[in-house]
Design an enzyme around this catalytic site. Structure first.
Site, PDB file in Angstrom:
ATOM      1  N   GLY A  40     126.439 111.891 -85.884  1.00  0.00           N
ATOM      2  CA  GLY A  40     127.707 112.538 -86.171  1.00  0.00           C
ATOM      3  C   GLY A  40     127.298 113.092 -87.641  1.00  0.00           C
ATOM      4  O   GLY A  40     128.255 113.362 -88.368  1.00  0.00           O
ATOM      5  N   LYS A  41     126.135 113.280 -88.063  1.00  0.00           N
ATOM      6  CA  LYS A  41     125.535 114.146 -89.219  1.00  0.00           C
ATOM      7  C   LYS A  41     126.230 115.435 -89.716  1.00  0.00           C
ATOM      8  O   LYS A  41     126.961 115.405 -90.680  1.00  0.00           O
ATOM      9  CB  LYS A  41     124.399 114.330 -89.362  1.00  0.00           C
ATOM     10  N   GLN A  93     139.248 135.017 -95.858  1.00  0.00           N
ATOM     11  CA  GLN A  93     138.254 136.064 -95.726  1.00  0.00           C
ATOM     12  C   GLN A  93     137.235 135.312 -95.026  1.00  0.00           C
ATOM     13  O   GLN A  93     136.654 134.369 -95.631  1.00  0.00           O
ATOM     14  CB  GLN A  93     137.697 136.894 -96.765  1.00  0.00           C
ATOM     15  N   GLU A 137     120.408 117.704 -92.423  1.00  0.00           N
ATOM     16  CA  GLU A 137     118.759 117.439 -92.001  1.00  0.00           C
ATOM     17  C   GLU A 137     118.147 117.540 -93.113  1.00  0.00           C
ATOM     18  O   GLU A 137     116.910 118.436 -93.302  1.00  0.00           O
ATOM     19  CB  GLU A 137     118.171 118.476 -90.997  1.00  0.00           C
ATOM     20  N   ASP A 396     103.600 128.917 -84.710  1.00  0.00           N
ATOM     21  CA  ASP A 396     102.701 130.134 -83.949  1.00  0.00           C
ATOM     22  C   ASP A 396     101.373 129.603 -84.046  1.00  0.00           C
ATOM     23  O   ASP A 396     100.652 129.981 -82.975  1.00  0.00           O
ATOM     24  CB  ASP A 396     103.245 131.301 -84.724  1.00  0.00           C
TER      25      ASP A 396
HETATM   26  N1  LIG Z   1     134.164 111.153 -85.656  1.00  0.00           N
HETATM   27  C1  LIG Z   1     133.963 111.853 -84.590  1.00  0.00           C
HETATM   28  N2  LIG Z   1     134.700 112.015 -83.390  1.00  0.00           N
HETATM   29  C2  LIG Z   1     134.641 112.690 -82.504  1.00  0.00           C
HETATM   30  N3  LIG Z   1     133.756 113.048 -82.133  1.00  0.00           N
HETATM   31  C3  LIG Z   1     132.499 113.150 -82.946  1.00  0.00           C
HETATM   32  C4  LIG Z   1     132.632 112.552 -84.160  1.00  0.00           C
HETATM   33  N4  LIG Z   1     131.534 112.500 -85.038  1.00  0.00           N
HETATM   34  C5  LIG Z   1     130.607 113.360 -84.159  1.00  0.00           C
HETATM   35  N5  LIG Z   1     131.324 113.757 -83.068  1.00  0.00           N
HETATM   36  C6  LIG Z   1     130.580 114.513 -81.917  1.00  0.00           C
HETATM   37  O1  LIG Z   1     129.418 113.712 -81.618  1.00  0.00           O
HETATM   38  C7  LIG Z   1     128.392 114.573 -81.220  1.00  0.00           C
HETATM   39  C8  LIG Z   1     127.284 114.454 -82.257  1.00  0.00           C
HETATM   40  O2  LIG Z   1     127.744 114.865 -83.575  1.00  0.00           O
HETATM   41  P1  LIG Z   1     126.843 115.546 -84.637  1.00  0.00           P
HETATM   42  O3  LIG Z   1     126.413 116.722 -83.895  1.00  0.00           O
HETATM   43  O4  LIG Z   1     127.699 115.767 -85.864  1.00  0.00           O
HETATM   44  O5  LIG Z   1     125.541 114.617 -84.634  1.00  0.00           O
HETATM   45  P2  LIG Z   1     124.210 114.788 -85.403  1.00  0.00           P
HETATM   46  O6  LIG Z   1     123.996 113.361 -86.148  1.00  0.00           O
HETATM   47  O7  LIG Z   1     124.257 116.135 -86.342  1.00  0.00           O
HETATM   48  O8  LIG Z   1     123.482 114.967 -84.314  1.00  0.00           O
HETATM   49  P3  LIG Z   1     122.031 115.895 -84.080  1.00  0.00           P
HETATM   50  O9  LIG Z   1     121.102 114.646 -84.625  1.00  0.00           O
HETATM   51  O10 LIG Z   1     121.663 116.334 -82.944  1.00  0.00           O
HETATM   52  O11 LIG Z   1     122.017 116.766 -85.217  1.00  0.00           O
HETATM   53  C9  LIG Z   1     129.105 115.987 -81.312  1.00  0.00           C
HETATM   54  O12 LIG Z   1     129.526 116.328 -80.035  1.00  0.00           O
HETATM   55  C10 LIG Z   1     130.302 115.947 -82.394  1.00  0.00           C
HETATM   56  O13 LIG Z   1     131.189 116.797 -82.014  1.00  0.00           O
HETATM   57 MG   LIG Z   2     123.169 117.707 -86.490  1.00  0.00          MG
END
Ligand SMILES: Nc1ncnc2c1ncn2[C@@H]1O[C@H](COP(=O)(O)OP(=O)(O)OP(=O)(O)O)[C@@H](O)[C@H]1O
Ligand SMILES: [Mg+2]
Length: 426
Positions: A40-41, A93, A137, A396
């Site tokens: 969820g980052k 905007q 990241e 590449d």
């Molecule tokens: N608190 C939350 N409540 C509901 N859904 C969530 C929450 N946090 C993350 N998600 C959902 O979980 C999924 C993964 O979240 P996110 O893309 O932010 O993770 P990530 O760590 O960035 O993943 P990656 O490693 O693929 O970049 C997404 O579909 C996001 O919408």
């Molecule tokens: Mg991500």
């Protein structure tokens, strides 16, 4: 007046999980979050940017930064969707081309959020003083970008930063992470280390199924969020075998070419290997007019005794490929699919593992050594294992080398042909 973050998140229908909540609650000036894939980052980063832009101020400006254009875009899209769905009344905007959003903050002031990619720092990270920066990241940023181009932007306004990432080895991100931990902790830093399974929304069984599919060290890094040195690396011994020199064509020698043609953003690369498996020539060029590209590639292939080349033809009907064929170059297609790419990469990986390939010294072809060393295993959003450059960076040179190595795979070292310009079948 202060922003009520909890209230804001409720109004956005965002319920952070416990790990995300800890990050949102912290008031440390530098927050460093090392967590697993799918934790969820990106959501956490986007929400922090929105909350920051809602802070009651005369005006404010913050960046969301990521290592590549695509990754920065992902955070920006997340911000954009939330603004359009839930905060439209605050939108002043939206400048799509500049990836810039202006919002009316809680004090009626104007807050700006801009998305920035760090792959061309001199152009895209040019300076303005920032109130905040959120980096997604972060561990994949090229070395020194944080130090030289991002953290400096925070000095004027004493801005804050949130860096969030899956770990990757022990670079600057690891150092920053350590400053927020235990004994070494200083007051301005706070950091967290959370594996993917601390996201309660992720299915634990699915994660366990991944464990079997990935090399252990890759799993530990990607899901376990462990700082493992060189965990994701696909190629070994790169520097050990990078001892060669460029070599002019030799009479009677057989040469093999690998050609990776530029798509939109990247480079075209031609690599030539001799039958002793020495890389003797690499040409890498960016966005040349295609007629010039054809001439350049054709000339190089001809010079190396009409080398036979294999070409990546994902883009079917590529005009450069077609023209080279019409011009009589011995060039054959290598159709790309997930499976065929895996075979190509595995072949190159094996040759490097067995040290049966000689690469040019890093000083004379730095891109090749860099791209090979950073080429890594990673886990896609759909949970598949992929190999490639980190965060969609350039690979590449690797692909071009892999294509040349594919041609030479059946030829033992020391093979010499008595006639120039071999003409065996496709
Ligand atoms: N608190 C939350 N409540 C509901 N859904 C969530 C929450 N946090 C993350 N998600 C959902 O979980 C999924 C993964 O979240 P996110 O893309 O932010 O993770 P990530 O760590 O960035 O993943 P990656 O490693 O693929 O970049 C997404 O579909 C996001 O919408
Ligand atoms: Mg991500």
């Amino acid at each position: 007046m202060r922003l009520n973050k909890t209230g804001l998140f409720e109004s956005l229908y965002y319920e952070p999980h416990a790990g995300q909540l800890a990050v949102h609650r912290s008031t440390a000036r530098f927050r460093v979050v090392a967590c697993g894939v799918r934790w969820g980052k990106t959501v956490c980063a986007a929400m922090e940017a929105i909350a920051a832009a809602m802070e009651p101020r005369d005006k404010s400006i913050g960046w969301v930064v990521a290592p590549t254009y695509d990754l920065a875009d992902r955070v920006f899209r997340e911000v954009e969707v939330i603004v359009l769905e839930r905060l439209r009344h605050r939108l002043i905007q939206k400048k799509e081309a500049e990836r810039r959003i202006l919002l009316r903050n809680m004090a009626g002031g104007v807050s700006e959020i801009r998305a920035k990619s760090a792959d061309n720092p001199v152009v895209s990270l040019l300076g303005e003083g920032l109130d905040f920066v959120v980096v997604d990241e972060a561990a994949r940023l090229k070395p020194l970008i944080w130090q030289n181009h991002v953290s400096q932007r925070l000095i004027d306004k004493r801005g804050w930063a949130l860096l969030i990432s899956t770990p990757k080895g022990k670079g600057y991100f690891y150092d920053l992470f350590r400053r927020g931990q235990g004994q070494a902790r200083d007051a301005e830093h706070e950091s967290w280390n959370m594996p993917s399974w601390t996201n309660p929304l992720l299915d634990r069984d699915l994660i366990e199924a991944e464990r079997d599919k990935l090399p252990q060290r890759v799993f530990e890094q990607e899901y376990g969020a462990a700082f493992v040195e060189g965990a994701g690396a696909v190629f070994r011994n790169v520097r050990e075998v990078a001892t060669g020199e460029w070599k002019e064509p030799q009479h009677g020698e057989v040469y093999f070419g690998g050609l990776d043609l530029a798509k939109v953003e990247d480079f075209s690369v031609l690599t030539i290997i001799n039958a002793q498996r020495e890389v003797v020539f690499v040409d890498r060029f960016h966005r040349l007019d295609w007629g010039l590209q054809v001439a350049r590639i054709r000339a190089a292939l001809q010079r190396y005794n009409s080398a036979r080349a294999t070409c990546d033809v994902t883009g079917v009907g590529d005009p450069i490929y077609e023209q080279l064929r019409r011009d009589g170059c011995a060039i054959s297609p290598y159709p790309f699919s997930a499976k065929s790419k895996a075979a190509l990469i595995e072949n190159l990986s094996l040759m490097l593992e067995q040290r049966t390939l000689v690469l040019p010294r890093p000083e004379i072809c730095p891109e090749l050594v860099d791209e090979l060393e950073s080429f890594e295993y990673s886990v896609t959003e759909s949970g598949h294992v992929r190999t490639g450059a980190p965060g969609g960076g350039h690979d590449d040179t690797v692909i071009s080398l892999a294509l040349a190595a594919w041609q030479v795979r059946k030829v033992g070292g020391g093979f010499k042909c008595w006639r120039a310009g071999p003409r065996w079948g496709p």
